[in-house]
Design a protein around this motif. Sequence first.
Motif, PDB file in Angstrom:
ATOM      1  N   ALA A 223     -97.328 -12.249  46.022  1.00  0.00           N
ATOM      2  CA  ALA A 223     -95.874 -12.310  46.251  1.00  0.00           C
ATOM      3  C   ALA A 223     -95.561 -12.123  47.731  1.00  0.00           C
ATOM      4  CB  ALA A 223     -95.162 -11.243  45.421  1.00  0.00           C
ATOM      5  N   GLN A 224     -96.305 -11.249  48.401  1.00  0.00           N
ATOM      6  CA  GLN A 224     -96.097 -11.069  49.841  1.00  0.00           C
ATOM      7  C   GLN A 224     -96.395 -12.369  50.575  1.00  0.00           C
ATOM      8  OE1 GLN A 224     -94.779  -7.887  50.480  1.00  0.00           O
ATOM      9  NE2 GLN A 224     -95.096  -7.951  48.262  1.00  0.00           N
ATOM     10  N   ALA A 225     -97.515 -13.000  50.211  1.00  0.00           N
ATOM     11  CA  ALA A 225     -97.877 -14.262  50.862  1.00  0.00           C
ATOM     12  C   ALA A 225     -96.793 -15.301  50.664  1.00  0.00           C
ATOM     13  CB  ALA A 225     -99.210 -14.764  50.298  1.00  0.00           C
ATOM     14  N   PHE A 226     -96.328 -15.453  49.427  1.00  0.00           N
ATOM     15  CA  PHE A 226     -95.352 -16.487  49.075  1.00  0.00           C
ATOM     16  C   PHE A 226     -94.003 -16.239  49.737  1.00  0.00           C
ATOM     17  CE2 PHE A 226     -92.177 -18.183  46.022  1.00  0.00           C
ATOM     18  CZ  PHE A 226     -92.550 -19.518  46.038  1.00  0.00           C
ATOM     19  N   LEU A 227     -93.521 -15.016  49.656  1.00  0.00           N
ATOM     20  CA  LEU A 227     -92.166 -14.717  50.103  1.00  0.00           C
ATOM     21  C   LEU A 227     -92.073 -14.456  51.605  1.00  0.00           C
ATOM     22  CD1 LEU A 227     -91.228 -12.431  47.091  1.00  0.00           C
ATOM     23  CD2 LEU A 227     -90.335 -14.731  47.523  1.00  0.00           C
ATOM     24  N   LEU A 228     -92.987 -13.658  52.127  1.00  0.00           N
ATOM     25  CA  LEU A 228     -92.884 -13.320  53.550  1.00  0.00           C
ATOM     26  C   LEU A 228     -93.215 -14.513  54.435  1.00  0.00           C
ATOM     27  CD1 LEU A 228     -94.365  -9.701  53.657  1.00  0.00           C
ATOM     28  CD2 LEU A 228     -91.998 -10.441  53.352  1.00  0.00           C
ATOM     29  N   MET A 229     -94.225 -15.295  54.050  1.00  0.00           N
ATOM     30  CA  MET A 229     -94.533 -16.502  54.825  1.00  0.00           C
ATOM     31  C   MET A 229     -93.356 -17.482  54.750  1.00  0.00           C
ATOM     32  SD  MET A 229     -96.324 -18.296  56.778  1.00  0.00           S
ATOM     33  CE  MET A 229     -97.139 -19.835  57.172  1.00  0.00           C
ATOM     34  N   GLY A 230     -92.767 -17.603  53.559  1.00  0.00           N
ATOM     35  CA  GLY A 230     -91.600 -18.477  53.424  1.00  0.00           C
ATOM     36  C   GLY A 230     -90.463 -18.051  54.328  1.00  0.00           C
ATOM     37  N   ALA A 231     -90.239 -16.739  54.414  1.00  0.00           N
ATOM     38  CA  ALA A 231     -89.181 -16.222  55.286  1.00  0.00           C
ATOM     39  C   ALA A 231     -89.472 -16.550  56.741  1.00  0.00           C
ATOM     40  CB  ALA A 231     -89.054 -14.709  55.098  1.00  0.00           C
ATOM     41  N   GLN A 232     -90.725 -16.348  57.141  1.00  0.00           N
ATOM     42  CA  GLN A 232     -91.081 -16.578  58.544  1.00  0.00           C
ATOM     43  C   GLN A 232     -90.933 -18.045  58.934  1.00  0.00           C
ATOM     44  OE1 GLN A 232     -94.005 -18.065  59.905  1.00  0.00           O
ATOM     45  NE2 GLN A 232     -94.520 -16.899  61.736  1.00  0.00           N
ATOM     46  N   VAL A 233     -91.383 -18.938  58.076  1.00  0.00           N
ATOM     47  CA  VAL A 233     -91.286 -20.367  58.383  1.00  0.00           C
ATOM     48  C   VAL A 233     -89.828 -20.819  58.406  1.00  0.00           C
ATOM     49  CG1 VAL A 233     -91.825 -22.675  57.515  1.00  0.00           C
ATOM     50  CG2 VAL A 233     -93.602 -20.936  57.608  1.00  0.00           C
ATOM     51  N   ALA A 234     -89.016 -20.303  57.501  1.00  0.00           N
ATOM     52  CA  ALA A 234     -87.600 -20.663  57.508  1.00  0.00           C
ATOM     53  C   ALA A 234     -86.951 -20.278  58.832  1.00  0.00           C
ATOM     54  CB  ALA A 234     -86.885 -19.985  56.342  1.00  0.00           C
ATOM     55  N   VAL A 235     -87.277 -19.098  59.340  1.00  0.00           N
ATOM     56  CA  VAL A 235     -86.709 -18.657  60.620  1.00  0.00           C
ATOM     57  C   VAL A 235     -87.134 -19.595  61.741  1.00  0.00           C
ATOM     58  CG1 VAL A 235     -86.824 -16.851  62.383  1.00  0.00           C
ATOM     59  CG2 VAL A 235     -86.406 -16.240  59.998  1.00  0.00           C
ATOM     60  N   PHE A 236     -88.418 -19.892  61.835  1.00  0.00           N
ATOM     61  CA  PHE A 236     -88.897 -20.692  62.955  1.00  0.00           C
ATOM     62  C   PHE A 236     -88.585 -22.184  62.806  1.00  0.00           C
ATOM     63  CE2 PHE A 236     -91.022 -16.829  64.034  1.00  0.00           C
ATOM     64  CZ  PHE A 236     -91.117 -16.882  65.418  1.00  0.00           C
ATOM     65  N   ASN A 237     -88.386 -22.654  61.586  1.00  0.00           N
ATOM     66  CA  ASN A 237     -87.984 -24.050  61.412  1.00  0.00           C
ATOM     67  C   ASN A 237     -86.590 -24.315  61.966  1.00  0.00           C
ATOM     68  OD1 ASN A 237     -90.311 -24.952  60.213  1.00  0.00           O
ATOM     69  ND2 ASN A 237     -89.427 -25.315  58.199  1.00  0.00           N
ATOM     70  N   TYR A 238     -85.673 -23.374  61.746  1.00  0.00           N
ATOM     71  CA  TYR A 238     -84.261 -23.672  61.985  1.00  0.00           C
ATOM     72  C   TYR A 238     -83.620 -22.884  63.123  1.00  0.00           C
ATOM     73  CZ  TYR A 238     -85.110 -25.953  57.608  1.00  0.00           C
ATOM     74  OH  TYR A 238     -85.655 -26.757  56.644  1.00  0.00           O
ATOM     75  N   LEU A 239     -84.292 -21.859  63.626  1.00  0.00           N
ATOM     76  CA  LEU A 239     -83.674 -21.109  64.712  1.00  0.00           C
ATOM     77  C   LEU A 239     -83.583 -21.962  65.973  1.00  0.00           C
ATOM     78  CD1 LEU A 239     -82.388 -18.484  65.547  1.00  0.00           C
ATOM     79  CD2 LEU A 239     -84.641 -17.620  66.187  1.00  0.00           C
ATOM     80  N   GLY A 240     -84.610 -22.757  66.265  1.00  0.00           N
ATOM     81  CA  GLY A 240     -84.549 -23.654  67.413  1.00  0.00           C
ATOM     82  C   GLY A 240     -83.428 -24.672  67.259  1.00  0.00           C
ATOM     83  N   TYR A 241     -83.271 -25.169  66.036  1.00  0.00           N
ATOM     84  CA  TYR A 241     -82.177 -26.107  65.728  1.00  0.00           C
ATOM     85  C   TYR A 241     -80.835 -25.446  66.026  1.00  0.00           C
ATOM     86  CZ  TYR A 241     -80.726 -30.348  63.195  1.00  0.00           C
ATOM     87  OH  TYR A 241     -80.227 -31.578  62.849  1.00  0.00           O
ATOM     88  N   ARG A 242     -80.699 -24.182  65.610  1.00  0.00           N
ATOM     89  CA  ARG A 242     -79.451 -23.454  65.831  1.00  0.00           C
ATOM     90  C   ARG A 242     -79.159 -23.281  67.315  1.00  0.00           C
ATOM     91  NH1 ARG A 242     -78.540 -16.979  65.514  1.00  0.00           N
ATOM     92  NH2 ARG A 242     -76.271 -16.967  65.690  1.00  0.00           N
ATOM     93  N   LEU A 243     -80.199 -22.965  68.096  1.00  0.00           N
ATOM     94  CA  LEU A 243     -79.994 -22.694  69.519  1.00  0.00           C
ATOM     95  C   LEU A 243     -79.633 -23.941  70.314  1.00  0.00           C
ATOM     96  CD1 LEU A 243     -82.839 -20.093  70.187  1.00  0.00           C
ATOM     97  CD2 LEU A 243     -80.389 -19.666  69.854  1.00  0.00           C
ATOM     98  N   GLU A 244     -79.882 -25.121  69.749  1.00  0.00           N
ATOM     99  CA  GLU A 244     -79.464 -26.360  70.416  1.00  0.00           C
ATOM    100  C   GLU A 244     -77.996 -26.679  70.150  1.00  0.00           C
ATOM    101  OE1 GLU A 244     -81.967 -29.760  69.989  1.00  0.00           O
ATOM    102  OE2 GLU A 244     -83.820 -28.587  70.054  1.00  0.00           O
ATOM    103  N   LEU A 245     -77.392 -25.962  69.186  1.00  0.00           N
ATOM    104  CA  LEU A 245     -75.994 -26.196  68.839  1.00  0.00           C
ATOM    105  C   LEU A 245     -75.096 -25.170  69.530  1.00  0.00           C
ATOM    106  CD1 LEU A 245     -76.503 -26.767  64.987  1.00  0.00           C
ATOM    107  CD2 LEU A 245     -76.352 -28.510  66.797  1.00  0.00           C
ATOM    108  N   GLU A 246     -73.797 -25.351  69.406  1.00  0.00           N
ATOM    109  CA  GLU A 246     -72.845 -24.383  69.941  1.00  0.00           C
ATOM    110  C   GLU A 246     -73.016 -23.049  69.213  1.00  0.00           C
ATOM    111  OE1 GLU A 246     -68.963 -26.016  69.519  1.00  0.00           O
ATOM    112  OE2 GLU A 246     -69.250 -27.520  71.096  1.00  0.00           O
ATOM    113  N   PRO A 247     -72.803 -21.932  69.869  1.00  0.00           N
ATOM    114  CA  PRO A 247     -72.308 -21.770  71.240  1.00  0.00           C
ATOM    115  C   PRO A 247     -73.421 -21.683  72.287  1.00  0.00           C
ATOM    116  CG  PRO A 247     -72.397 -19.648  70.182  1.00  0.00           C
ATOM    117  CD  PRO A 247     -72.874 -20.650  69.161  1.00  0.00           C
ATOM    118  N   PHE A 248     -74.680 -21.911  71.878  1.00  0.00           N
ATOM    119  CA  PHE A 248     -75.791 -21.729  72.812  1.00  0.00           C
ATOM    120  C   PHE A 248     -76.065 -22.985  73.641  1.00  0.00           C
ATOM    121  CE2 PHE A 248     -76.569 -19.006  69.080  1.00  0.00           C
ATOM    122  CZ  PHE A 248     -76.485 -17.769  69.687  1.00  0.00           C
ATOM    123  N   ASP A 249     -76.127 -24.145  72.983  1.00  0.00           N
ATOM    124  CA  ASP A 249     -76.326 -25.432  73.668  1.00  0.00           C
ATOM    125  C   ASP A 249     -77.544 -25.428  74.596  1.00  0.00           C
ATOM    126  OD1 ASP A 249     -74.082 -26.773  72.551  1.00  0.00           O
ATOM    127  OD2 ASP A 249     -72.773 -25.662  73.915  1.00  0.00           O
TER     128      ASP A 249
END
Length: 412
Positions: A223-249
């Motif tokens: 469960a740790q492998a499934f859930l924690l890895m999923g959490a980590q990948v979700a953060v790194f998949n989309y945080l860069g996407y977020r930082l390219e948008l407003e208000p960071f641009d």
Amino acid sequence: MSGQAGAETGHRRVLVALVAIGMTTFVQLYYPQALIPAISRDFAVDASQAALTVSAATIGLAVAALGWSWVADRIGRAPAMTIAVVTAAVIGLVVPFVPSFPALVLLRVGQGIALGGTPALALAYLNQQVSRRAALSAGATYISGTVLGGVAGRLIAAPIADVSDWRLAALVAGGVSALCAVVAVVALPRERRGPATTRSRPTSVRSGMRANLTNPGQLALYAQAFLLMGAQVAVFNYLGYRLELEPFDLPPSLTAVIFLAGLAGVVSARLAATFAGRFGRRRVLLASSLTMVTGAALTIPDRLTLVLIGLLLFTTAYFCAHSIASGWVGPMATSGIAQATSLYTLFYYAGSSLFGWLGGLAFAAGWAGTASMVIVIVLLAFTAARTLLPHPADEVEGPTPTTTYAAPGPPG
């Protein structure tokens, strides 16, 4: 003296080969994380669809892990890893020339299937090749290679995509990965087989899976492998996407800096082993999960400083948790160790694939949606660990925890 010199040379070759394997594997798995916005624009797909370029590879790896364990039992771990890295490198050089998005996803699935032959086998091979005393430091060296590979892939790809396009970035990343694959093949010594023990003796895939899937403690680790890895990948998949948008641009070349947080894994994996020896695996794992929740919450406000602090906290805690969980799988197994570690790999990358995609759907509600999903699944992992894992006095004895698969790296 000549025998000792030969042993030292063989030890160095093992380390060089495993660092190269770690790098070639994780460069290929995760460089598309830095290219998700560019791939989204090129193929006119949304964020969750573009993230399939990462999830497709990890799901291919997940479903192939047990199969590679079977192959390695028959032809040996070194030949199996050689076939895996060469095949994956060849596919990686084809990826930049795909004509359509479905073809890209399909090739990434094939690449993931090939890469399934490395994470599940590398440390098992290492433990067979070096002394027990040297295994921990050698394992940490391999892990460093995986972390560096995950970070390097993203840092190579993002700036190139910023000045050119994702195809050139993918070609360069594929070239770096192919070079690492060549180093791995040349350096990898033939394995030497030691005497079988009750726990290491080969067992049938079915009986090994049954033994581990009916073990409550092992289920908590999966469960740790499934859930924690999923959490980590979700953060790194989309945080860069977020930082390219407003208000960071921020431009892609700057958003790529967030992937440097993955280097925290080199330090935190070692710290986790130290803390676990003092406080027990269970306590360190639970504390790491709660720290991940805190880090994810800090990324929600639209303040760049808080986002970066939260990301560093989240990533450091993730690697602590992952190092404890993955290092506990072997000692927790009463039989079928090969199946135990392969199942961990399966759940690890299945979580990466599922939540890497679901994070994009949550991103439709903004970053707060993705971060909230991450917090929920980390709390689920915390609950599973607190409920099912043995208390410190009952912990299974085993080697000092050390991560078995580095993520993403992030490793992830």
